[in-house]
Scaffold this motif. Structure first.
Motif, PDB file in Angstrom:
ATOM      1  N   GLY A 188      -2.879   6.952   0.894  1.00  0.00           N
ATOM      2  CA  GLY A 188      -2.146   5.719   0.969  1.00  0.00           C
ATOM      3  C   GLY A 188      -2.547   5.685   2.748  1.00  0.00           C
ATOM      4  O   GLY A 188      -2.914   6.047   3.180  1.00  0.00           O
ATOM      5  N   ALA A 189      -2.937   4.432   2.461  1.00  0.00           N
ATOM      6  CA  ALA A 189      -3.481   3.304   3.367  1.00  0.00           C
ATOM      7  C   ALA A 189      -2.372   2.048   4.174  1.00  0.00           C
ATOM      8  O   ALA A 189      -2.823   1.205   4.064  1.00  0.00           O
ATOM      9  N   GLY A 190      -0.943   3.377   4.101  1.00  0.00           N
ATOM     10  CA  GLY A 190      -0.377   2.619   5.497  1.00  0.00           C
ATOM     11  C   GLY A 190      -0.849   2.500   7.196  1.00  0.00           C
ATOM     12  O   GLY A 190      -1.967   2.899   7.212  1.00  0.00           O
ATOM     13  N   HIS A 191       0.119   2.283   8.304  1.00  0.00           N
ATOM     14  CA  HIS A 191      -0.111   1.972   8.669  1.00  0.00           C
ATOM     15  C   HIS A 191      -0.612   3.522   9.284  1.00  0.00           C
ATOM     16  O   HIS A 191      -1.904   3.938  10.146  1.00  0.00           O
ATOM     17  N   CYS A 192       0.278   4.485   9.003  1.00  0.00           N
ATOM     18  CA  CYS A 192      -0.550   6.248   9.420  1.00  0.00           C
ATOM     19  C   CYS A 192      -2.368   6.181   8.894  1.00  0.00           C
ATOM     20  O   CYS A 192      -2.232   7.065   9.594  1.00  0.00           O
TER      21      CYS A 192
END
Length: 604
Positions: A188-192
């Motif tokens: 996952g390359a979202g903000h987290c």
């Protein structure tokens, strides 16, 4: 921290200085009974990876002293000093507040102390927080002026590597050797995921992000039209790359999406996009994960020491099982796949749900010229942004607030469970400020609530993970009759209608279900398998000490992490996870000890 309060009749700085000196003296001799004498009648201590490799909250002198008896010698907690960079303050002449620094065996720490006056006039600790800032043996890397002495050949090689990656398509290029054996693999390359990768990069830990979207930021870019941040831009800042001053208070989804894409590029984070992790198996002998990644025409098998799920604090979208759904000739979708926009003009849109996503979707549809019916299944906690944002963010995150580092330190110094005890008063005050708005909603048939025991947004966020709405215009559309409200259960769908249990029928071209998600760990199930997943704690909700369960903490499985939360929490807590991962990889702490320290997180 600016001290703008009235000058008290005594020297509050000297009072705090005396307390800190006595506290340090008691710690240096291991005298926890003396520490107990410095604590108030109902003291709290929040530790964030400083004395124990976990996030812990202690309440009461007995529990605090037992914690110190257990951790004082092992952690090397000592040399407590006032941080002279921050003023000792006396907010509303109620309590004295100061930032402290101290050291332990493995690093430097900071904390916050708040003193209250007891009946005898003595000032004793009300809250103490201690948080890990940096590892002594593995500090965050910093660019220095002396770097000019760097060997020219090294600089040339670094430049050539960057040019080669750019020519190969940047993050979407072919697999490189470093990519196939990263120390940390983040799904996952979202903000987290991005924030954790940025911290790890500064700590010198090789990290690879894998994301199934075509571009970094698509998880925001492809959300529904009209989506904006629900927190002010100062609260949502990215670590190491702050938003421009010219940005609006609440940036929209496309601004955030583009910023995320630029963030990954400018911080030179390794990202595989259009890639999906299909399997991950842990080897207890080698202490490593074998991870299979599908990159379309390329199937890659990677080895990594640490595996992180940063896929959002939701699992699988939940669509309600409605009779006749197969006969419906319109569009039925979950809010996670709904984009909205001008194509909704003239349509009859039924929105199922009444939380933030539902009201945002309904407002956008209404603004686009659709005829909207909102199906409310239960009461909603509603607070206007006008009232909520100053109340929840104004003290630390605003145009004249402290530095983001100080704001984050202060904001996380209050134990979550203590905030739960204090929040009902604020919930009722906000409801009073919004009384006209809430009355109008009730008159329009929209049910509101302050939550159990008036816990308001704290309960809805940390326990229920939904059921609230920070109003930015949707409420007035309901009050004005432009969004119709139905508080009846859906019985079935026909080809063109939604039929309710009371017999009423509503024509529908589109049904958007804002009906939540399963737990985040269910997103890991297809990758880890049922046997491993069933042994994991649920992600989110509060543990017995009042801390968030599993998110940004050890999950109970060796070398496996889950990250979930909003922008502010991700910025703050991903740093602690990065430090813990680095400590394991550097041999400062073994992963088994880390798992044992956070054993309470696997309950529930």
């Amino acid at each position: 921290m600016s001290d703008t309060t009235a000058v008290p009749s005594f020297d509050h700085r000297a009072v705090m200085g005396d307390w800190v000196a006595a506290f340090d003296c008691a710690l240096s001799t291991g005298d926890t009974r003396a520490v107990a004498g410095l604590l108030g009648a109902d003291p709290w201590w929040r530790d964030l990876y400083a004395l124990r490799w976990d996030i812990s909250t202690l309440r009461g002198a007995v529990d605090i002293c037992e914690f110190l008896d257990e951790r004082l010698a092992a952690s090397g907690f000592r040399e407590v000093r006032l941080d002279d960079r921050h003023a000792v303050s006396f907010p509303e002449e109620t309590y004295i507040e100061a930032v402290i620094n101290f050291t332990t065996r493995v690093g430097t720490r900071s904390g916050v102390v708040r003193l209250l006056s007891d009946k005898s006039g003595a000032w004793r600790a009300w809250t103490i927080s201690t948080s890990l800032q940096e590892l002594t043996d593995r500090p965050f890397q910093q660019v220095k002026i002396s770097d000019i002495e760097q060997d020219a050949a090294t600089a040339s090689a670094m430049s050539a590597e960057g040019e080669a990656r750019h020519a190969a398509g940047g993050s979407r290029g072919r697999a490189q050797a470093d990519d196939l054996n990263p120390s940390v693999l983040i799904i996952g390359a979202g903000h987290c995921g991005l924030f954790l990768a940025a911290h790890l990069k500064r700590l010198g830990i090789t990290t690879l992000l894998v994301d199934r979207n075509k571009q970094v930021g698509d998880n925001w870019r492809h959300r529904y039209h009209g989506l904006v941040l629900h927190e002010p831009k100062w609260s949502a800042q990215f670590p190491y790359m702050s938003f421009p001053e010219t940005w609006p208070l609440l940036p929209n989804k496309d601004m955030i999406a583009d910023w995320m894409e630029a963030y990954a590029r400018f911080l030179d984070l390794r990202v595989w996009t259009a890639a999906e992790v299909t399997e991950a198996v842990y080897d207890t002998v080698s202490g490593s994960w074998t991870v299979v990644v599908d990159r379309g025409r390329q199937r890659c098998v990677l080895s990594t020491k640490q595996l992180v799920f940063a896929t959002g604090n939701h699992g699988v979208p939940q669509l309600p099982d409605i009779a006749g759904a197969a006969d419906f000739t319109g569009t039925m979708t979950h809010s996670s796949e709904h984009q909205g926009g001008p194509s909704l003009r003239g349509l009859d849109v039924v929105v199922v749900g009444s939380g933030s996503s539902a009201l945002d979707v309904a407002q956008d549809a209404c603004d686009q010229g659709a005829h909207v019916t909102l199906v409310q299944r239960g009461p909603t906690h509603v607070v206007s942004q006008r009232a909520a944002i100053p109340a929840f963010h104004g003290a630390y995150y605003g145009e004249s607030g402290p530095s983001i580092e100080e704001a984050d330190l202060m904001a996380t110094s209050m134990p979550t469970r203590l905030t739960f005890e204090l929040i009902p008063h604020l919930t009722r005050s906000l409801a009073e400020a919004d009384s006209e708005l809430l009355f109008g909603l009730e008159e329009a048939g929209f049910a509101t609530t302050l939550g159990p025991d008036d816990l308001g947004i704290m309960y809805m966020t940390f326990v229920r993970a939904g059921g609230y709405y920070l109003d930015r215009g949707g409420a007035q559309l309901i009050i004005g009759g432009r969004i119709a409200v139905r508080r009846a259960q859906i019985e079935r769908l026909t080809a063109t209608e939604v039929v309710f249990e009371d017999g009423m029928r509503v024509h529908a071209d589109m049904v958007v279900c804002c009906t939540g998600y399963t737990n985040m760990r269910d997103a890991a199930r297809p990758i880890l398998g049922d046997e491993v997943t069933e042994r994991l704690a649920t992600v989110w909700g509060l543990d017995d000490s009042g801390e968030l369960r599993t998110a940004f903490r050890h999950c109970g499985h060796d070398r496996l992490w889950f990250l979930a939360g909003g922008f502010r929490d991700a910025r703050i807590y991903s740093r602690y996870v990065a430090l813990a991962i680095t400590a394991v990889e550097a041999g400062i702490v073994d992963s088994a000890s880390l798992a044992a320290a956070s054993a309470t997180t696997v309950k529930g």
